[in-house]
Design a protein around this motif. Structure first.
Motif, PDB file in Angstrom:
ATOM      1  N   ARG A 162       0.833  -1.202   0.000  1.00 12.68           N
ATOM      2  CA  ARG A 162       0.000   0.000   0.000  1.00 12.68           C
ATOM      3  C   ARG A 162       0.872   1.259   0.000  1.00 12.68           C
ATOM      4  O   ARG A 162       1.857   1.348   0.744  1.00 12.68           O
ATOM      5  CB  ARG A 162      -0.880   0.036   1.268  1.00 12.68           C
ATOM      6  CG  ARG A 162      -1.815  -1.155   1.415  1.00 12.68           C
ATOM      7  CD  ARG A 162      -2.995  -1.109   0.482  1.00 12.68           C
ATOM      8  NE  ARG A 162      -3.746   0.135   0.594  1.00 12.68           N
ATOM      9  CZ  ARG A 162      -4.682   0.518  -0.283  1.00 12.68           C
ATOM     10  NH1 ARG A 162      -4.976  -0.241  -1.311  1.00 12.68           N
ATOM     11  NH2 ARG A 162      -5.308   1.657  -0.118  1.00 12.68           N
ATOM     12  N   PRO A 169      -2.942  -7.069  -8.656  1.00 13.65           N
ATOM     13  CA  PRO A 169      -3.594  -5.926  -7.994  1.00 13.65           C
ATOM     14  C   PRO A 169      -4.310  -6.273  -6.697  1.00 13.65           C
ATOM     15  O   PRO A 169      -4.699  -5.377  -5.957  1.00 13.65           O
ATOM     16  CB  PRO A 169      -4.583  -5.402  -9.037  1.00 13.65           C
ATOM     17  CG  PRO A 169      -4.721  -6.469 -10.060  1.00 13.65           C
ATOM     18  CD  PRO A 169      -3.564  -7.406  -9.954  1.00 13.65           C
ATOM     19  N   GLU A 170      -4.470  -7.580  -6.430  1.00 13.58           N
ATOM     20  CA  GLU A 170      -5.063  -7.950  -5.146  1.00 13.58           C
ATOM     21  C   GLU A 170      -4.301  -9.122  -4.563  1.00 13.58           C
ATOM     22  O   GLU A 170      -3.931 -10.051  -5.274  1.00 13.58           O
ATOM     23  CB  GLU A 170      -6.528  -8.354  -5.322  1.00 13.58           C
ATOM     24  CG  GLU A 170      -7.209  -8.425  -3.974  1.00 13.58           C
ATOM     25  CD  GLU A 170      -8.568  -9.115  -4.013  1.00 13.58           C
ATOM     26  OE1 GLU A 170      -9.305  -8.921  -4.968  1.00 13.58           O
ATOM     27  OE2 GLU A 170      -8.836  -9.856  -3.055  1.00 13.58           O
ATOM     28  N   ARG A 171      -4.037  -9.064  -3.295  1.00 13.82           N
ATOM     29  CA  ARG A 171      -3.267 -10.127  -2.648  1.00 13.82           C
ATOM     30  C   ARG A 171      -3.841 -10.363  -1.255  1.00 13.82           C
ATOM     31  O   ARG A 171      -3.804  -9.470  -0.415  1.00 13.82           O
ATOM     32  CB  ARG A 171      -1.806  -9.667  -2.550  1.00 13.82           C
ATOM     33  CG  ARG A 171      -0.835 -10.703  -2.084  1.00 13.82           C
ATOM     34  CD  ARG A 171       0.571 -10.173  -2.258  1.00 13.82           C
ATOM     35  NE  ARG A 171       0.905 -10.060  -3.675  1.00 13.82           N
ATOM     36  CZ  ARG A 171       1.396 -11.064  -4.403  1.00 13.82           C
ATOM     37  NH1 ARG A 171       1.628 -12.220  -3.841  1.00 13.82           N
ATOM     38  NH2 ARG A 171       1.672 -10.892  -5.674  1.00 13.82           N
ATOM     39  N   HIS A 172      -4.402 -11.530  -1.044  1.00 15.30           N
ATOM     40  CA  HIS A 172      -4.956 -11.887   0.268  1.00 15.30           C
ATOM     41  C   HIS A 172      -5.911 -10.825   0.792  1.00 15.30           C
ATOM     42  O   HIS A 172      -5.809 -10.395   1.943  1.00 15.30           O
ATOM     43  CB  HIS A 172      -3.825 -12.128   1.277  1.00 15.30           C
ATOM     44  CG  HIS A 172      -3.050 -13.351   0.970  1.00 15.30           C
ATOM     45  ND1 HIS A 172      -3.352 -14.587   1.448  1.00 15.30           N
ATOM     46  CD2 HIS A 172      -1.969 -13.523   0.186  1.00 15.30           C
ATOM     47  CE1 HIS A 172      -2.514 -15.472   0.974  1.00 15.30           C
ATOM     48  NE2 HIS A 172      -1.660 -14.861   0.202  1.00 15.30           N
ATOM     49  N   GLY A 173      -6.753 -10.351  -0.091  1.00 14.56           N
ATOM     50  CA  GLY A 173      -7.748  -9.362   0.325  1.00 14.56           C
ATOM     51  C   GLY A 173      -7.216  -7.942   0.391  1.00 14.56           C
ATOM     52  O   GLY A 173      -7.963  -7.012   0.652  1.00 14.56           O
ATOM     53  N   VAL A 174      -5.926  -7.751   0.150  1.00 12.95           N
ATOM     54  CA  VAL A 174      -5.367  -6.387   0.173  1.00 12.95           C
ATOM     55  C   VAL A 174      -5.375  -5.861  -1.258  1.00 12.95           C
ATOM     56  O   VAL A 174      -4.877  -6.519  -2.180  1.00 12.95           O
ATOM     57  CB  VAL A 174      -3.912  -6.384   0.717  1.00 12.95           C
ATOM     58  CG1 VAL A 174      -3.334  -4.967   0.698  1.00 12.95           C
ATOM     59  CG2 VAL A 174      -3.837  -6.976   2.112  1.00 12.95           C
ATOM     60  N   GLN A 175      -5.958  -4.679  -1.462  1.00  9.41           N
ATOM     61  CA  GLN A 175      -5.905  -4.032  -2.767  1.00  9.41           C
ATOM     62  C   GLN A 175      -4.528  -3.403  -2.910  1.00  9.41           C
ATOM     63  O   GLN A 175      -4.170  -2.520  -2.139  1.00  9.41           O
ATOM     64  CB  GLN A 175      -6.990  -2.941  -2.871  1.00  9.41           C
ATOM     65  CG  GLN A 175      -8.413  -3.461  -2.797  1.00  9.41           C
ATOM     66  CD  GLN A 175      -8.729  -4.493  -3.894  1.00  9.41           C
ATOM     67  OE1 GLN A 175      -8.409  -4.286  -5.060  1.00  9.41           O
ATOM     68  NE2 GLN A 175      -9.337  -5.616  -3.494  1.00  9.41           N
ATOM     69  N   VAL A 176      -3.760  -3.883  -3.875  1.00 11.30           N
ATOM     70  CA  VAL A 176      -2.387  -3.388  -4.047  1.00 11.30           C
ATOM     71  C   VAL A 176      -2.442  -2.099  -4.855  1.00 11.30           C
ATOM     72  O   VAL A 176      -2.976  -2.086  -5.962  1.00 11.30           O
ATOM     73  CB  VAL A 176      -1.532  -4.447  -4.788  1.00 11.30           C
ATOM     74  CG1 VAL A 176      -0.095  -3.964  -4.937  1.00 11.30           C
ATOM     75  CG2 VAL A 176      -1.587  -5.793  -4.063  1.00 11.30           C
ATOM     76  N   ASP A 177      -1.938  -1.009  -4.300  1.00 11.17           N
ATOM     77  CA  ASP A 177      -1.950   0.243  -5.063  1.00 11.17           C
ATOM     78  C   ASP A 177      -0.545   0.762  -5.337  1.00 11.17           C
ATOM     79  O   ASP A 177      -0.335   1.951  -5.560  1.00 11.17           O
ATOM     80  CB  ASP A 177      -2.831   1.307  -4.378  1.00 11.17           C
ATOM     81  CG  ASP A 177      -2.255   1.770  -3.048  1.00 11.17           C
ATOM     82  OD1 ASP A 177      -1.225   1.224  -2.616  1.00 11.17           O
ATOM     83  OD2 ASP A 177      -2.830   2.696  -2.454  1.00 11.17           O
TER      84      ASP A 177
END
Ligand SMILES: NC(=O)c1ccc[n+]([C@@H]2O[C@H](COP(=O)([O-])OP(=O)(O)OC[C@H]3O[C@@H](n4cnc5c(N)ncnc54)[C@H](O)[C@@H]3O)[C@@H](O)[C@H]2O)c1
Length: 383
Positions: free
Chosen positions: A183, A222-230
């Motif tokens: 993030r 763009p998403e990893r284990h429920g984390v939105q990668v920005d």
């Protein structure tokens, strides 16, 4: 030198990967030399996990532990602050420590962006404390030898810099990755601050100032284990240096075929140099006539006299011992952090270049990076 080396009480923020690297290095420094420049007193380690802190105390002999970084930086008995926490915790604790008169070494990237990095540099310069950014690659004997050979004119006029830092750590979207790295709010950037920053610093150390960059960046997962990668997980850029040299740099954490591949190369008009972190004791020197691998393990090579007889070699983690020894020596007034250590000024310059890479990737336009003067390192008496 006096019989008793000066001893400085150290407070360390961070108890995981880098907390371990710095603890081990500080612990080793207590026994590395007959006649040390200065010694660390492992005073307090700070992190979030009590069990982890207790384990670090048992392992390295930290006298106290804390889960409150505010208390750590305010503790008047601590003289040196080692910041090995996540990127979002670089600026505030480092600035607070400097304001308390503590000398500060902070992990790379110095901050999440150039604005934060500049605030750190300003605070440290204003407080008159010794400041260092923990770019440990500068403390591999082979990198120091590369700089020496370049300064001695061995490779001639520098024409190209080339680097790649390839990791597999995020190649599989199902493998966990530390959430803070994904993030912008907590990391500042992705692979640019995490990986490329190391090579930007080396490019500056070996070649000179980048003055313009072009870049492409991607976020493949763009998403990893429920984390939105920005933040970006891959970047490629081209660089122009002051003086005319040109370079290419690449960093990624999504290449399954490259678990950890970190290579830099410098080409001059007479010869080329190549360093690969998988072979930290080697430096390749090639000319049109001959390619040779220098085994950088001779006691006359940088740092090697601290260790073993010829050809026995050191490891990746030992660069942290060299780095912290350099910091302690600077605090003791034996030498200055620059030019071989990275100061906050170097960390700040690196942050400006990282920001320019991100801006180039976002806009698709070449970014010029002004080379300006900024606040300097504390003058120390080196007599
Ligand atoms: N020089 C290098 O080769 C290198 C390698 C890896 C990481 N790094 C840098 O080191 C830093 C840390 O990376 P890491 O891989 O060790 O991360 P990590 O996630 O493994 O560890 C982060 C540490 O920060 C502590 N922390 C976070 N928030 C805290 C809080 N509020 N209070 C107290 N402690 C807190 C955690 O307890 C943990 O010990 C980053 O800036 C990273 O860029 C440098």
């Amino acid at each position: 030198m006096s019989d008793r080396p000066p001893t400085f009480a150290v407070g360390l923020l961070g108890s995981s990967f880098m907390g371990r690297a710095h603890s081990r290095a500080l612990y080793m420094l207590r026994t590395l030399e007959d006649d040390p420049v200065a010694l660390p007193d492992l005073h307090t380690i700070c992190g979030r996990d009590q069990a982890r802190l207790q384990a670090m105390q048992r392992r390295y002999g930290w006298r106290h532990r804390s889960t409150d970084w505010h208390a750590l930086v305010e503790d008047p008995s601590i003289q040196l602050f080692v910041n090995a926490a996540t990127n979002a915790l670089h600026a505030e604790p480092s600035i607070a420590a400097a304001k308390q008169g503590k000398h500060v070494i902070c992990e790379k990237p110095l901050a999440r962006n150039a604005v934060e990095a500049q605030a750190m540099l300003d605070a440290a310069a204003q407080a008159g404390v010794v400041h260092m950014c923990a770019f440990n690659y500068r403390f591999f004997p082979a990198i120091r030898l590369a700089r020496q050979l370049i300064e001695e004119g061995e490779i001639g006029e520098i024409r190209h810099f080339r680097s790649r830092f390839l990791l597999a750590s995020a190649a599989d979207p199902h493998t966990p990755e530390t959430a803070w790295r994904l993030r912008e709010e907590t990391a500042g950037s992705g692979v640019v601050g995490d990986l490329l920053a190391h090579h930007i610093d080396l490019a500056r150390y070996l070649v000179g100032e980048p003055v313009a960059v072009d870049a492409y960046a991607r976020t493949w997962a763009p998403e990893r284990h429920g984390v939105q990668v920005d933040v970006e997980d891959a970047v490629v850029c081209t660089v122009e240096f002051q003086g005319g040299a040109i370079g290419t740099m690449e960093a990624t954490r999504v290449t399954p075929g490259h678990v950890l591949d970190s290579v830099i190369e410098v080409d001059g008009s007479l010869a080329s140099l190549s360093f690969d972190v998988q072979h930290v004791n080697e430096l390749k020197l090639s000319t049109a006539a001959k390619a040779s691998t220098i085994n950088v393990t001779d006691p006359r090579h940088p740092f090697v006299d601290l260790w073993w007889p010829r050809c026995h070699g050191i490891g990746w983690g030992d660069s942290f011992a060299h780095e912290l020894r350099h910091f302690l020596g600077a605090v003791a007034g034996r030498w200055r952090v620059a030019p071989h250590g990275a100061t906050f000024e170097d960390g700040c310059r690196c942050a400006q270049i990282c920001d320019a890479v991100l801006a180039a990737a976002a806009s698709g336009a070449r970014q010029r990076i002004p080379v300006g003067a900024s606040a300097g390192e504390r003058e120390v008496d080196v007599s």
